[in-house]
Design a protein around this motif. Structure first.
Motif, PDB file in Angstrom:
ATOM      1  N   GLN A 137      32.335  23.028 -35.727  1.00 28.24           N
ATOM      2  CA  GLN A 137      33.462  22.164 -34.690  1.00 28.24           C
ATOM      3  C   GLN A 137      33.093  21.163 -34.148  1.00 28.24           C
ATOM      4  O   GLN A 137      32.244  20.431 -34.667  1.00 28.24           O
ATOM      5  N   PHE A 138      34.461  20.654 -34.158  1.00 29.43           N
ATOM      6  CA  PHE A 138      34.676  18.442 -33.597  1.00 29.43           C
ATOM      7  C   PHE A 138      34.657  18.751 -32.496  1.00 29.43           C
ATOM      8  O   PHE A 138      35.353  19.338 -31.711  1.00 29.43           O
ATOM      9  N   LYS A 139      34.256  17.835 -31.983  1.00 27.01           N
ATOM     10  CA  LYS A 139      34.092  17.772 -30.503  1.00 27.01           C
ATOM     11  C   LYS A 139      35.008  15.286 -30.034  1.00 27.01           C
ATOM     12  O   LYS A 139      34.085  15.453 -31.011  1.00 27.01           O
TER      13      LYS A 139
ATOM     14  N   SER B 168      38.478  10.483 -32.659  1.00 23.81           N
ATOM     15  CA  SER B 168      37.250  10.124 -31.966  1.00 23.81           C
ATOM     16  C   SER B 168      36.923  10.873 -31.704  1.00 23.81           C
ATOM     17  O   SER B 168      36.005  11.310 -31.233  1.00 23.81           O
ATOM     18  N   ILE B 169      35.866  11.035 -32.890  1.00 24.68           N
ATOM     19  CA  ILE B 169      34.616  12.359 -32.972  1.00 24.68           C
ATOM     20  C   ILE B 169      33.276  11.763 -32.684  1.00 24.68           C
ATOM     21  O   ILE B 169      33.332  10.893 -33.079  1.00 24.68           O
ATOM     22  N   VAL B 170      33.133  12.584 -31.756  1.00 28.65           N
ATOM     23  CA  VAL B 170      32.020  12.659 -31.088  1.00 28.65           C
ATOM     24  C   VAL B 170      31.232  13.657 -31.980  1.00 28.65           C
ATOM     25  O   VAL B 170      29.002  12.886 -31.607  1.00 28.65           O
ATOM     26  N   GLN B 171      30.983  14.484 -32.082  1.00 34.06           N
ATOM     27  CA  GLN B 171      29.902  15.543 -32.820  1.00 34.06           C
ATOM     28  C   GLN B 171      30.420  16.768 -33.453  1.00 34.06           C
ATOM     29  O   GLN B 171      32.080  16.647 -33.106  1.00 34.06           O
ATOM     30  N   ILE B 172      30.033  16.631 -34.110  1.00 36.66           N
ATOM     31  CA  ILE B 172      30.281  18.022 -35.476  1.00 36.66           C
ATOM     32  C   ILE B 172      28.892  18.807 -35.359  1.00 36.66           C
ATOM     33  O   ILE B 172      27.946  18.203 -35.507  1.00 36.66           O
TER      34      ILE B 172
END
Lengths: 207, 322
Positions: B172-174, B242-246
């Motif tokens: 999951q990408f956030k 602009s991904i901050v979390q995977i």
């Protein structure tokens, strides 16, 4: 406000007000706005549909305004142009439809259109406006007779509902724009119905 | 998975336009001299700085500029869907460049992995082995398409760094939340943060790409600085910006558009000309930059990447799993 009333009585002024929004897309195109030039036809398509909806909503406010404010000069001035504005709404819808065909690459897209509520609603609204535009001629009024003509032209409310649906579903998320365009029509129509009911009700009560 | 497949650069003659090939090579040479690391960043207008590490990127010969006709930089960076910064195509360019900071930027990798970590984006680029350039088709669910020369690194490299545990099946990408900088988040047009997901085998497919640049320059804010996902066989909305979390998970994660409007948008979102959108046909697409009379071109199954990804979906009902 007398000057505004005088202006709005003039057919030339109203025609100008109707034609100008049609020329609006020329502005970003001439300015070489890259967002518009990325897919210019889509911009034109959406703009023409927007103007068609706007004119349809505007013309539907004329009668309620006259009923609610029978002595207001501006309402009376506007009601001189009901046919002109109504036919213009059809005209923009026709340009919007033609642009849709060009955008989608021809008439064969209609086969796929008729399987999708979003596109069926637009097609039906356009078909109604076409019938109303054709029968807006005096000859048609005489041929149909006043009562039948009036009943036929009540289809404009169905066209407006379909156009509003079509506009809502043109977006992934509910566009507030639809509320600004069609909201006033709904409010005015409710007020008009209440106003026109009242005399009947009192007559029934006393009778 | 070790499936020997015919590579995508083995394109038919019809896909090559010699004149354009000539032109784009000139452009590339120009960009090569211009686009050298920090020096290039210094030349860029304010607001266009993102992850500056790793440039210039090496061209991946499997996805060369010569194979496709790239869309002009101006269009790629002016016609954007990035609802965090407004719903009009022109909004992201305007509103994502008003004080929104994309450097420094940290990406957290967590969940079912042996190496959970927080990376500075430039360190991540180095750890992933530097940047390469790949030219991909980009097909939006709205039935328009571009060709974009991305700079970045394969997502598989990041997955390898994270070292997923056996029970990890999905990613999951956030994306970011910054209500002060992002006008769309203040308006609340979608539920934020924007989230997306991939199956682990999709994420490790050779095509899945983490982009940090376009045309040899750091990726502009409106295109998802400093780091975004690119999955060219899927509709554009899968390419979370602009991904901050995977996070590695065992269950299929939610993705924003499927949550907001599940009738129209699903988890897989594979480009498929045979499965219509509820409101329009997906059989063909408008090419961005082709002009008023540009017409349409047929949409290809998996956006033309069937050889690379077709095997992932063997036996899956693509009508139901749209």
């Amino acid at each position: 406000m007398a000057w505004l009333e005088k202006l709005l009585r003039s057919k030339a002024v109203v025609v100008t007000l109707i034609v100008l929004p049609g020329l609006w897309p020329a502005w970003p195109l001439l300015r070489h706005d890259p967002t518009v030039l990325a897919d210019p036809l889509k911009y034109v398509l959406h703009h023409l549909g927007f103007v068609a909806c706007l004119l349809l909503a505007i013309v539907l406010t004329f009668t309620p305004l006259r009923v609610l404010f029978p002595k207001w000069g501006i309402a009376l001035a506007l009601n001189r142009h009901r046919r002109l504005v109504g036919v213009s709404a059809f005209f923009y819808a026709a340009l919007h439809f033609a642009t849709h065909l060009l955008y989608e690459g021809g008439f064969r897209v209609l086969a796929s259109d008729v399987t999708k509520p979003f596109l069926i609603s637009g097609l039906l609204a356009f078909a109604i406006l076409l019938v109303l535009a054709v029968t807006s001629l005096h000859a048609a009024l005489r041929w149909l007779g006043g009562k039948r003509w009036k009943n036929l032209h009540r289809l404009v409310y169905l066209a407006a509902a379909l156009a509003a649906y079509h506009q809502i579903y043109a977006q992934k998320l509910f566009p507030m724009q639809v509320v600004w365009i069609f909201g006033p029509v709904i409010v005015l129509e409710i007020l008009r119905i209440l106003r026109q009911r009242r005399p009947k009700l009192t007559a029934a009560a006393t009778g | 998975m070790f499936i020997l497949s015919k590579k995508d650069w083995e394109l038919p003659e019809s896909a090559v336009t010699p004149e354009k090939l000539y032109r784009t090579h000139n452009r590339r040479d120009f960009l090569k001299t211009l686009g050298t690391g920090v020096a290039a960043a210094a030349l860029l207008p304010r607001g266009l700085r993102a992850a500056t590490g790793g440039f210039p990127a090496k061209e991946n010969p499997a996805y060369p500029l010569s194979a496709l006709k790239p869309t002009a930089y101006e269009f790629i960076t002016s016609y954007n869907n990035f609802y965090e910064f407004g719903m009009e195509k022109s909004d992201p360019k305007e509103y994502a460049n008003k004080g929104w900071k994309t450097e420094p930027w940290t990406i957290e990798v967590k969940g079912l992995v042996r190496n959970p970590a927080k990376f500075d984006v430039n360190d991540l680029i180095t750890k992933a082995g530097g940047l390469e350039q790949r030219v991909y088709r980009h097909r939006c669910v709205e039935a328009w398409s571009m060709v974009v020369p991305w700079d970045g690194f394969p997502l598989a490299k990041l997955v390898a760094l994270a070292d997923p545990k056996p029970e990890a099946k999905y990613l999951q990408f956030k994306s970011f939340v910054d209500r002060k900088a992002a006008i769309g988040q203040r308006q609340g047009n979608l539920d934020y943060p924007y989230v997306e997901g991939l199956r682990l085998d999709e994420a490790t497919n050779e095509l899945a790409f983490m982009a940090t640049g376009i045309y040899g320059k750091p990726i502009p804010n409106q295109n998802g600085a400093p780091l975004r996902l690119v999955t060219p066989w899927k509709y554009g909305f899968k390419g979370i910006k602009s991904i901050v979390q995977i996070e590695f998970t065992s269950r299929m994660p939610e993705n924003t558009w499927a949550v907001m409007n599940g009738q129209e948008y699903g988890f897989y979102a594979n480009v498929n000309p045979h499965v219509d959108h509820p409101r329009w046909s997906q059989a063909s697409e408008r090419v961005i930059g082709a002009g008023v009379f540009g017409g349409r071109q047929p949409t290809l199954m998996f956006n033309g990447y069937e050889k690379q990804v077709g095997a992932l979906y063997k036996g899956l009902d693509l009508v139901r799993n749209y």
